[in-house]
Design a protein around this motif. Structure first.
Motif, PDB file in Angstrom:
ATOM      1  N   ARG A   1       0.827  -1.218   0.000  1.00 16.57           N
ATOM      2  CA  ARG A   1       0.000   0.000   0.000  1.00 16.57           C
ATOM      3  C   ARG A   1       0.856   1.261   0.000  1.00 16.57           C
ATOM      4  O   ARG A   1       0.584   2.217  -0.727  1.00 16.57           O
ATOM      5  CB  ARG A   1      -0.921   0.010   1.220  1.00 16.57           C
ATOM      6  CG  ARG A   1      -2.043  -0.966   1.148  1.00 16.57           C
ATOM      7  CD  ARG A   1      -2.922  -0.908   2.406  1.00 16.57           C
ATOM      8  NE  ARG A   1      -3.974  -1.901   2.321  1.00 16.57           N
ATOM      9  CZ  ARG A   1      -4.082  -2.956   3.137  1.00 16.57           C
ATOM     10  NH1 ARG A   1      -3.209  -3.142   4.130  1.00 16.57           N
ATOM     11  NH2 ARG A   1      -5.058  -3.818   2.969  1.00 16.57           N
ATOM     12  N   ARG A   2       1.891   1.266   0.833  1.00 15.97           N
ATOM     13  CA  ARG A   2       2.763   2.448   0.913  1.00 15.97           C
ATOM     14  C   ARG A   2       3.413   2.733  -0.432  1.00 15.97           C
ATOM     15  O   ARG A   2       3.385   3.868  -0.929  1.00 15.97           O
ATOM     16  CB  ARG A   2       3.840   2.245   1.991  1.00 15.97           C
ATOM     17  CG  ARG A   2       4.841   3.407   2.038  1.00 15.97           C
ATOM     18  CD  ARG A   2       5.915   3.212   3.078  1.00 15.97           C
ATOM     19  NE  ARG A   2       6.722   2.013   2.926  1.00 15.97           N
ATOM     20  CZ  ARG A   2       7.741   1.882   2.065  1.00 15.97           C
ATOM     21  NH1 ARG A   2       8.072   2.872   1.235  1.00 15.97           N
ATOM     22  NH2 ARG A   2       8.436   0.754   2.011  1.00 15.97           N
ATOM     23  N   VAL A   3       3.977   1.708  -1.050  1.00 15.63           N
ATOM     24  CA  VAL A   3       4.648   1.900  -2.341  1.00 15.63           C
ATOM     25  C   VAL A   3       3.633   2.284  -3.409  1.00 15.63           C
ATOM     26  O   VAL A   3       3.882   3.168  -4.235  1.00 15.63           O
ATOM     27  CB  VAL A   3       5.472   0.653  -2.720  1.00 15.63           C
ATOM     28  CG1 VAL A   3       6.037   0.782  -4.130  1.00 15.63           C
ATOM     29  CG2 VAL A   3       6.590   0.441  -1.704  1.00 15.63           C
ATOM     30  N   ARG A   4       2.477   1.653  -3.395  1.00 12.71           N
ATOM     31  CA  ARG A   4       1.399   2.002  -4.341  1.00 12.71           C
ATOM     32  C   ARG A   4       1.076   3.485  -4.250  1.00 12.71           C
ATOM     33  O   ARG A   4       0.983   4.185  -5.261  1.00 12.71           O
ATOM     34  CB  ARG A   4       0.158   1.170  -4.025  1.00 12.71           C
ATOM     35  CG  ARG A   4      -1.078   1.556  -4.821  1.00 12.71           C
ATOM     36  CD  ARG A   4      -2.357   1.057  -4.205  1.00 12.71           C
ATOM     37  NE  ARG A   4      -2.628   1.712  -2.929  1.00 12.71           N
ATOM     38  CZ  ARG A   4      -3.450   1.241  -1.993  1.00 12.71           C
ATOM     39  NH1 ARG A   4      -4.079   0.099  -2.165  1.00 12.71           N
ATOM     40  NH2 ARG A   4      -3.632   1.914  -0.876  1.00 12.71           N
ATOM     41  N   ASP A   5       0.917   3.985  -3.035  1.00 14.84           N
ATOM     42  CA  ASP A   5       0.546   5.385  -2.836  1.00 14.84           C
ATOM     43  C   ASP A   5       1.686   6.335  -3.192  1.00 14.84           C
ATOM     44  O   ASP A   5       1.451   7.425  -3.723  1.00 14.84           O
ATOM     45  CB  ASP A   5       0.076   5.601  -1.400  1.00 14.84           C
ATOM     46  CG  ASP A   5      -1.202   4.819  -1.087  1.00 14.84           C
ATOM     47  OD1 ASP A   5      -1.872   4.331  -2.031  1.00 14.84           O
ATOM     48  OD2 ASP A   5      -1.517   4.685   0.113  1.00 14.84           O
ATOM     49  N   GLU A   6       2.929   5.919  -2.931  1.00 16.74           N
ATOM     50  CA  GLU A   6       4.087   6.740  -3.328  1.00 16.74           C
ATOM     51  C   GLU A   6       4.169   6.838  -4.845  1.00 16.74           C
ATOM     52  O   GLU A   6       4.446   7.904  -5.396  1.00 16.74           O
ATOM     53  CB  GLU A   6       5.377   6.143  -2.758  1.00 16.74           C
ATOM     54  CG  GLU A   6       5.493   6.293  -1.259  1.00 16.74           C
ATOM     55  CD  GLU A   6       6.677   5.523  -0.672  1.00 16.74           C
ATOM     56  OE1 GLU A   6       7.384   4.801  -1.426  1.00 16.74           O
ATOM     57  OE2 GLU A   6       6.899   5.647   0.556  1.00 16.74           O
ATOM     58  N   ILE A   7       3.929   5.725  -5.523  1.00 16.78           N
ATOM     59  CA  ILE A   7       3.968   5.734  -6.988  1.00 16.78           C
ATOM     60  C   ILE A   7       2.834   6.596  -7.533  1.00 16.78           C
ATOM     61  O   ILE A   7       3.034   7.365  -8.482  1.00 16.78           O
ATOM     62  CB  ILE A   7       3.923   4.294  -7.542  1.00 16.78           C
ATOM     63  CG1 ILE A   7       5.249   3.593  -7.221  1.00 16.78           C
ATOM     64  CG2 ILE A   7       3.641   4.285  -9.042  1.00 16.78           C
ATOM     65  CD1 ILE A   7       5.288   2.113  -7.553  1.00 16.78           C
ATOM     66  N   LYS A   8       1.669   6.529  -6.930  1.00 23.22           N
ATOM     67  CA  LYS A   8       0.564   7.389  -7.367  1.00 23.22           C
ATOM     68  C   LYS A   8       0.966   8.855  -7.268  1.00 23.22           C
ATOM     69  O   LYS A   8       0.685   9.648  -8.180  1.00 23.22           O
ATOM     70  CB  LYS A   8      -0.688   7.142  -6.535  1.00 23.22           C
ATOM     71  CG  LYS A   8      -1.840   8.040  -6.961  1.00 23.22           C
ATOM     72  CD  LYS A   8      -3.065   7.880  -6.084  1.00 23.22           C
ATOM     73  CE  LYS A   8      -4.192   8.783  -6.585  1.00 23.22           C
ATOM     74  NZ  LYS A   8      -5.354   8.742  -5.708  1.00 23.22           N
ATOM     75  N   GLY A   9       1.627   9.229  -6.177  1.00 21.62           N
ATOM     76  CA  GLY A   9       2.070  10.616  -6.022  1.00 21.62           C
ATOM     77  C   GLY A   9       3.013  11.043  -7.130  1.00 21.62           C
ATOM     78  O   GLY A   9       2.897  12.146  -7.672  1.00 21.62           O
TER      79      GLY A   9
END
Length: 140
Positions: A121-129
């Motif tokens: 989830r953390r990496v997913r959200d960082e990539i979205k940013g």
């Protein structure tokens, strides 16, 4: 604008980036590939579905599997891909935006269940940013 997201195995980070870019920038041409082909990580589909992004049409591939496209940007998402990036014509701008590798972290730390999913989830959200700021954040 045509963008290629490149990672080691095209199983996790580059798949997330491709999916986010397709959703957030539908007017861009977007692809992902790996230096090698590792297959799709099943946790990625779960994490992307969790936020309403379907990646069921995506598949793991290498650069050789891609159509003949003139990429404006090649975005490497891990150090290995950056160091081993295949040759692309000079008109393609290479940009490195590194992210942690969830499967490696999970394995190294022996994570399971929600702790494991939280890494994805953390990496997913960082990539979205990162993807949401394209094209402005692709300048070096």
């Amino acid at each position: 604008m045509n963008i290629l997201f490149l990672c080691t195995g095209n199983s996790c980070r580059s798949q997330m980036a491709e999916a986010w870019a397709r959703q957030l920038h539908p007017d861009f041409g977007v692809w992902s590939a790996g230096v090698v082909k590792h297959g799709m990580n099943p946790n990625v589909a779960t994490m992307m579905n969790e936020v309403g992004v379907d990646i069921s049409a995506q598949s793991s591939k290498t650069v050789d599997d891609l159509p003949d496209v003139k990429f404006d940007y090649i975005v490497t998402l891990c150090g290995h891909a950056s160091e081993n990036c295949p040759f692309f014509p000079a008109q393609s701008k290479r940009v490195h935006r590194g992210f942690d590798d969830p499967p490696s972290i999970v394995k190294e730390q022996g994570l399971e269940g929600e702790e494991m999913l939280d890494v994805y989830r953390r990496v997913r959200d960082e990539i979205k940013g990162m993807v949401s700021g394209i094209p402005d954040n692709l300048s070096e």
